[in-house]
Design an enzyme around this catalytic site. Sequence first.
Site, short mmCIF file in Angstrom:
data_model
loop_
_atom_site.label_atom_id
_atom_site.label_comp_id
_atom_site.label_asym_id
_atom_site.label_seq_id
_atom_site.Cartn_x
_atom_site.Cartn_y
_atom_site.Cartn_z
N ARG A 46 1.04 -1.40 0.08
CA ARG A 46 0.10 0.02 0.08
C ARG A 46 0.60 1.55 0.13
O ARG A 46 0.51 2.23 -0.70
CB ARG A 46 -1.07 0.10 0.99
CG ARG A 46 -2.10 -1.09 1.11
CD ARG A 46 -2.86 -0.89 2.17
NE ARG A 46 -2.65 -1.30 3.68
CZ ARG A 46 -2.83 -1.92 4.23
NH1 ARG A 46 -2.82 -3.18 3.81
NH2 ARG A 46 -2.14 -2.37 5.47
N LYS A 136 -12.46 14.61 5.04
CA LYS A 136 -13.39 14.25 3.89
C LYS A 136 -14.51 13.28 4.95
O LYS A 136 -13.75 12.35 5.61
CB LYS A 136 -12.74 13.23 3.54
CG LYS A 136 -13.85 13.09 2.21
CD LYS A 136 -13.20 12.12 1.26
CE LYS A 136 -13.44 10.66 1.26
NZ LYS A 136 -14.05 9.84 0.39
N GLU A 177 -19.39 15.42 1.66
CA GLU A 177 -19.77 14.10 0.59
C GLU A 177 -20.71 13.36 0.56
O GLU A 177 -20.94 12.13 1.05
CB GLU A 177 -18.24 13.38 0.05
CG GLU A 177 -18.75 12.35 -0.75
CD GLU A 177 -17.57 11.00 -0.83
OE1 GLU A 177 -16.65 11.63 -0.10
OE2 GLU A 177 -17.62 10.69 -1.84
N LYS A 219 -18.35 17.35 -2.35
CA LYS A 219 -17.79 16.41 -3.44
C LYS A 219 -19.34 15.63 -3.13
O LYS A 219 -19.44 15.05 -2.66
CB LYS A 219 -16.85 15.49 -2.57
CG LYS A 219 -16.89 14.76 -3.59
CD LYS A 219 -15.35 13.49 -2.32
CE LYS A 219 -15.01 12.52 -3.75
NZ LYS A 219 -13.96 11.90 -3.23
P1 13P Z 1 -14.20 7.72 -6.71
O1 13P Z 1 -14.20 9.35 -7.11
O2 13P Z 1 -13.55 6.51 -7.07
O3 13P Z 1 -15.54 7.46 -6.33
O4 13P Z 1 -14.08 7.63 -5.36
C1 13P Z 1 -13.78 9.01 -4.97
C2 13P Z 1 -14.03 8.67 -3.21
O5 13P Z 1 -13.34 9.58 -2.69
C3 13P Z 1 -15.12 8.13 -2.57
O6 13P Z 1 -15.66 8.87 -1.30
#
Ligand code: 13P
Length: 338
Positions: A46, A136, A177, A219
């Site tokens: 990772r 986030k 998000e 987001k």
């Molecule tokens: P994806 O662009 O693969 O959807 O991932 C963005 C993300 O951070 C989801 O929480």
Amino acid sequence: MPTDELISVAQAMVAKGRGILAADESSPTIKKRFDSINVESTEENRRSYRGLLFDTPGFEKHVSGVIMFDETLRQKAADGTPFPDLLTSKGVVPGIKVDKGAKPLAGFPDEKITEGLDGLRDRLKEYYDLGARFTKWRAVITIGHTIPTGFCIDANAHALARFAALSQEAGLVPIVEPEVLMDGSHTIERCEKVTEITLNHVFFQLMAHRVLLEGMVLKPNMVISGKDCDVQAGVHDVAEATVRCFRRSVPASVPGIVFLSGGQSAKLATQNLNAMNAMGDHPWELSFSYGRALQEEALRAWAGKSSNIAKAQKAFYHRAECVGAARYGKYTDAMEAA
Ligand code: 13P
């Protein structure tokens, strides 16, 4: 609250021509990604994989920030430089996913609530000290026959707002998000309605929690047809519906909207963003915070072999360059072939 710092970090995150790399896959998710290329998900693998992305020559021209997972924020590049320091030295803002994942919402079949508020204030302080400047939190809204319920939307909006307020208190810019999933056979019209209602609830709660809108980044999903819908809306319709939906629900004081890719292919996610920016000026920056769409080509090129690092970095740079052009509405098919 250090208002000026929040505003200037938020603006740096949505700077022209650049966007965010979401490299914050949790341990189970990165295992799934590694399984797809037959690579074992060890801590060292990772670290090497994230390290190759962060060390890609020139990627900072197109990437303004990187979202990391807790483990990654504490890891170091091959020369011993902590990842947050490496990114900061390139002018890329380090960020951290702070939620603990979406779990079943008790009493509401097939709906989810995101956990992670308990103890968050203490974790945020540590993340700031480790060099993170943004956070986030992902909430998940599922479309089905009788869902989402208003209760699920409200519960998630409330948690998002509490997370955002705590982040700003700690001097960290929250990426809020709320993801309306593309899973299902629903139409683009249904996606637009659900996304609009969700965003209205989210902004109501953000304001109620006294979150500084100038010091946050949104987001969201794009407004698209469900994955299993018979009629798939094209790029032009997606761009129109998405911009209309956000004009109705996102205050102009929010500096930027950074879309997730959500399972769209790298090319489609690039085309959709490009079409929105080609429409002209918007009240906010329209940018990206892609996980899969920025990484899938690089991941496949790498395939776990150190001899493939240069090839993987080339693939990552190429996609970042294409999406960077889409920030100006200047992406072309010819760039794909380049
Ligand atoms: P994806 O662009 O693969 O959807 O991932 C963005 C993300 O951070 C989801 O929480």
